[in-house]
Design a protein around this motif. Sequence first.
Motif, PDB file in Angstrom:
ATOM      1  N   MET A  29     -11.500   9.464 -16.559  1.00 52.65           N
ATOM      2  CA  MET A  29     -10.894   9.168 -17.857  1.00 52.65           C
ATOM      3  C   MET A  29     -12.017   8.750 -18.796  1.00 52.65           C
ATOM      4  SD  MET A  29      -9.786   6.635 -20.187  1.00 52.65           S
ATOM      5  CE  MET A  29      -9.794   5.102 -19.316  1.00 52.65           C
ATOM      6  N   GLU A  30     -12.041   9.359 -19.966  1.00 51.80           N
ATOM      7  CA  GLU A  30     -13.028   9.012 -20.979  1.00 51.80           C
ATOM      8  C   GLU A  30     -12.294   8.575 -22.229  1.00 51.80           C
ATOM      9  OE1 GLU A  30     -16.654  11.471 -21.348  1.00 51.80           O
ATOM     10  OE2 GLU A  30     -15.990  11.751 -23.410  1.00 51.80           O
ATOM     11  N   SER A  31     -12.768   7.503 -22.843  1.00 44.86           N
ATOM     12  CA  SER A  31     -12.112   6.997 -24.044  1.00 44.86           C
ATOM     13  C   SER A  31     -13.149   6.555 -25.066  1.00 44.86           C
ATOM     14  CB  SER A  31     -11.204   5.807 -23.696  1.00 44.86           C
ATOM     15  OG  SER A  31     -10.579   5.313 -24.866  1.00 44.86           O
ATOM     16  N   ARG A  32     -12.861   6.871 -26.316  1.00 47.68           N
ATOM     17  CA  ARG A  32     -13.668   6.359 -27.414  1.00 47.68           C
ATOM     18  C   ARG A  32     -12.783   5.399 -28.199  1.00 47.68           C
ATOM     19  NH1 ARG A  32     -18.223   9.354 -27.610  1.00 47.68           N
ATOM     20  NH2 ARG A  32     -18.037  11.462 -26.823  1.00 47.68           N
ATOM     21  N   TYR A  33     -13.291   4.196 -28.355  1.00 51.27           N
ATOM     22  CA  TYR A  33     -12.548   3.182 -29.095  1.00 51.27           C
ATOM     23  C   TYR A  33     -13.499   2.517 -30.082  1.00 51.27           C
ATOM     24  CZ  TYR A  33     -10.220  -1.182 -30.201  1.00 51.27           C
ATOM     25  OH  TYR A  33      -9.670  -2.241 -30.881  1.00 51.27           O
ATOM     26  N   ASN A  34     -13.189   2.656 -31.358  1.00 50.32           N
ATOM     27  CA  ASN A  34     -14.001   2.072 -32.429  1.00 50.32           C
ATOM     28  C   ASN A  34     -15.491   2.364 -32.245  1.00 50.32           C
ATOM     29  OD1 ASN A  34     -11.652   1.131 -33.512  1.00 50.32           O
ATOM     30  ND2 ASN A  34     -11.999  -1.000 -32.995  1.00 50.32           N
ATOM     31  N   GLY A  35     -15.804   3.617 -31.933  1.00 47.89           N
ATOM     32  CA  GLY A  35     -17.182   4.062 -31.816  1.00 47.89           C
ATOM     33  C   GLY A  35     -17.829   3.831 -30.474  1.00 47.89           C
ATOM     34  N   ARG A  36     -17.146   3.210 -29.556  1.00 49.66           N
ATOM     35  CA  ARG A  36     -17.710   2.927 -28.239  1.00 49.66           C
ATOM     36  C   ARG A  36     -17.120   3.885 -27.208  1.00 49.66           C
ATOM     37  NH1 ARG A  36     -18.349  -2.988 -25.410  1.00 49.66           N
ATOM     38  NH2 ARG A  36     -19.889  -2.283 -23.929  1.00 49.66           N
ATOM     39  N   LEU A  37     -17.966   4.410 -26.332  1.00 45.66           N
ATOM     40  CA  LEU A  37     -17.542   5.361 -25.314  1.00 45.66           C
ATOM     41  C   LEU A  37     -17.406   4.662 -23.966  1.00 45.66           C
ATOM     42  CD1 LEU A  37     -17.107   8.290 -24.259  1.00 45.66           C
ATOM     43  CD2 LEU A  37     -19.576   8.394 -23.924  1.00 45.66           C
ATOM     44  N   PHE A  38     -16.282   4.915 -23.299  1.00 50.40           N
ATOM     45  CA  PHE A  38     -16.035   4.403 -21.954  1.00 50.40           C
ATOM     46  C   PHE A  38     -15.694   5.597 -21.063  1.00 50.40           C
ATOM     47  CE2 PHE A  38     -14.623   1.171 -24.944  1.00 50.40           C
ATOM     48  CZ  PHE A  38     -15.262   0.034 -24.475  1.00 50.40           C
ATOM     49  N   ARG A  39     -16.232   5.630 -19.847  1.00 51.36           N
ATOM     50  CA  ARG A  39     -15.877   6.677 -18.893  1.00 51.36           C
ATOM     51  C   ARG A  39     -15.703   6.025 -17.524  1.00 51.36           C
ATOM     52  NH1 ARG A  39     -20.163  10.486 -18.790  1.00 51.36           N
ATOM     53  NH2 ARG A  39     -19.402  11.195 -20.794  1.00 51.36           N
ATOM     54  N   PHE A  40     -14.606   6.386 -16.855  1.00 52.64           N
ATOM     55  CA  PHE A  40     -14.268   5.797 -15.565  1.00 52.64           C
ATOM     56  C   PHE A  40     -13.858   6.880 -14.588  1.00 52.64           C
ATOM     57  CE2 PHE A  40     -13.189   2.772 -18.830  1.00 52.64           C
ATOM     58  CZ  PHE A  40     -13.735   1.591 -18.355  1.00 52.64           C
ATOM     59  N   ASN A  41     -14.197   6.684 -13.335  1.00 49.53           N
ATOM     60  CA  ASN A  41     -13.600   7.445 -12.252  1.00 49.53           C
ATOM     61  C   ASN A  41     -12.500   6.555 -11.693  1.00 49.53           C
ATOM     62  OD1 ASN A  41     -15.281   9.640 -12.535  1.00 49.53           O
ATOM     63  ND2 ASN A  41     -16.758   8.891 -11.047  1.00 49.53           N
ATOM     64  N   ILE A  42     -11.281   7.068 -11.679  1.00 54.22           N
ATOM     65  CA  ILE A  42     -10.124   6.284 -11.269  1.00 54.22           C
ATOM     66  C   ILE A  42      -9.678   6.767  -9.888  1.00 54.22           C
ATOM     67  CG2 ILE A  42      -7.737   5.682 -11.834  1.00 54.22           C
ATOM     68  CD1 ILE A  42      -8.571   6.237 -14.801  1.00 54.22           C
ATOM     69  N   TYR A  43      -9.660   5.840  -8.940  1.00 59.48           N
ATOM     70  CA  TYR A  43      -9.280   6.112  -7.556  1.00 59.48           C
ATOM     71  C   TYR A  43      -7.932   5.468  -7.265  1.00 59.48           C
ATOM     72  CZ  TYR A  43     -14.215   7.323  -7.239  1.00 59.48           C
ATOM     73  OH  TYR A  43     -15.443   7.888  -7.449  1.00 59.48           O
ATOM     74  N   PHE A  44      -7.437   5.678  -6.057  1.00 57.58           N
ATOM     75  CA  PHE A  44      -6.144   5.147  -5.650  1.00 57.58           C
ATOM     76  C   PHE A  44      -6.053   3.638  -5.824  1.00 57.58           C
ATOM     77  CE2 PHE A  44      -3.745   3.349  -1.995  1.00 57.58           C
ATOM     78  CZ  PHE A  44      -2.482   3.632  -2.465  1.00 57.58           C
ATOM     79  N   SER A  45      -7.054   2.891  -5.384  1.00 54.40           N
ATOM     80  CA  SER A  45      -6.946   1.437  -5.433  1.00 54.40           C
ATOM     81  C   SER A  45      -8.032   0.761  -6.257  1.00 54.40           C
ATOM     82  CB  SER A  45      -6.965   0.863  -4.011  1.00 54.40           C
ATOM     83  OG  SER A  45      -8.177   1.212  -3.366  1.00 54.40           O
TER      84      SER A  45
ATOM     85  N   GLY B  61       0.821  -1.216   0.000  1.00 60.51           N
ATOM     86  CA  GLY B  61       0.000   0.000   0.000  1.00 60.51           C
ATOM     87  C   GLY B  61       0.848   1.256   0.000  1.00 60.51           C
ATOM     88  N   MET B  62       1.918   1.244   0.789  1.00 60.50           N
ATOM     89  CA  MET B  62       2.812   2.395   0.852  1.00 60.50           C
ATOM     90  C   MET B  62       3.507   2.621  -0.494  1.00 60.50           C
ATOM     91  SD  MET B  62       6.147   2.959   3.278  1.00 60.50           S
ATOM     92  CE  MET B  62       7.061   1.654   2.474  1.00 60.50           C
ATOM     93  N   ILE B  63       3.948   1.542  -1.145  1.00 57.29           N
ATOM     94  CA  ILE B  63       4.619   1.663  -2.445  1.00 57.29           C
ATOM     95  C   ILE B  63       3.646   2.178  -3.493  1.00 57.29           C
ATOM     96  CG2 ILE B  63       5.800   0.391  -4.279  1.00 57.29           C
ATOM     97  CD1 ILE B  63       7.467   0.759  -1.709  1.00 57.29           C
ATOM     98  N   LEU B  64       2.430   1.637  -3.511  1.00 54.32           N
ATOM     99  CA  LEU B  64       1.419   2.111  -4.460  1.00 54.32           C
ATOM    100  C   LEU B  64       1.118   3.586  -4.223  1.00 54.32           C
ATOM    101  CD1 LEU B  64      -1.058  -0.909  -4.523  1.00 54.32           C
ATOM    102  CD2 LEU B  64       0.542  -0.221  -6.309  1.00 54.32           C
ATOM    103  N   ASP B  65       1.036   3.984  -2.967  1.00 58.39           N
ATOM    104  CA  ASP B  65       0.807   5.381  -2.626  1.00 58.39           C
ATOM    105  C   ASP B  65       1.946   6.253  -3.138  1.00 58.39           C
ATOM    106  OD1 ASP B  65      -0.739   7.434  -1.187  1.00 58.39           O
ATOM    107  OD2 ASP B  65       1.049   7.548   0.092  1.00 58.39           O
ATOM    108  N   MET B  66       3.161   5.794  -2.964  1.00 53.58           N
ATOM    109  CA  MET B  66       4.334   6.535  -3.412  1.00 53.58           C
ATOM    110  C   MET B  66       4.321   6.732  -4.928  1.00 53.58           C
ATOM    111  SD  MET B  66       8.052   5.635  -1.849  1.00 53.58           S
ATOM    112  CE  MET B  66       8.435   4.452  -3.083  1.00 53.58           C
ATOM    113  N   VAL B  67       4.016   5.673  -5.665  1.00 53.80           N
ATOM    114  CA  VAL B  67       4.020   5.734  -7.126  1.00 53.80           C
ATOM    115  C   VAL B  67       2.874   6.585  -7.663  1.00 53.80           C
ATOM    116  CG1 VAL B  67       3.715   4.340  -9.215  1.00 53.80           C
ATOM    117  CG2 VAL B  67       5.240   3.562  -7.431  1.00 53.80           C
ATOM    118  N   GLN B  68       1.725   6.521  -7.008  1.00 54.04           N
ATOM    119  CA  GLN B  68       0.554   7.210  -7.530  1.00 54.04           C
ATOM    120  C   GLN B  68       0.350   8.611  -6.965  1.00 54.04           C
ATOM    121  OE1 GLN B  68      -2.812   4.153  -8.571  1.00 54.04           O
ATOM    122  NE2 GLN B  68      -2.165   3.815  -6.473  1.00 54.04           N
TER     123      GLN B  68
END
Length: 195
Positions: A170-186, A25-32
């Motif tokens: 993060m929102e991404s369109r790939y080959n006509g498809r839309l994806f949207r994500f909320n990205i958290y620490f873990s 957890g500490m290493i992931l925290d450090m990197v992110q």
Amino acid sequence: MAILEATYAEIQGGFEKKIEDAAMGMILDMVQRSQYQYPLKSSIREITSNALDSIRERDAAKAILKGKAKVADFYEEREGDLYKDSKFDPDYYDLNWLSDDTNVYISYVIGSMSEKDKLIIEDNGVGLGLYRLEKYFSIGYSTKRLMKLPLGKFGIGNKAPLSMNPFYTMESRYNGRLFRFNIYFSTFRVSVSKY
């Protein structure tokens, strides 16, 4: 050229280095969260670099798929687990959905009384889909290790916004498809996935 080469030397009588389970957890925290002295500037740099890399990859894919270039013009040839997802995969791209727009758009939107300010970085690169979308959230995952032109290759730059906020979208369109994500620490949460 930004090719990642992994080299290891074995020292007689030494011990294998590893990350202690209790410290993960500490290493992931450090990197992110903790690696950037200037979180806002670093986040803009890292996400903009990813946007530029996506456009470069799109242009390389178009040239290869149209027969105007060879895979070797844009990709190194190396073997090993570190490089397996970095090889050119013609099945990933659909020429019908690849834009010609070479710009990266950066906008700062001042929020209202009920909304925070937003920093928006947009590109019309290849988009994230299929196996890349699932692995995008893993620290250290990169599809750019064998590309000759990328700015990044370590799979941590896309986590830079976590150094200044508890999550980002993060929102991404790939080959006509839309994806949207909320990205958290873990973790991450899907907010949109539609055609």
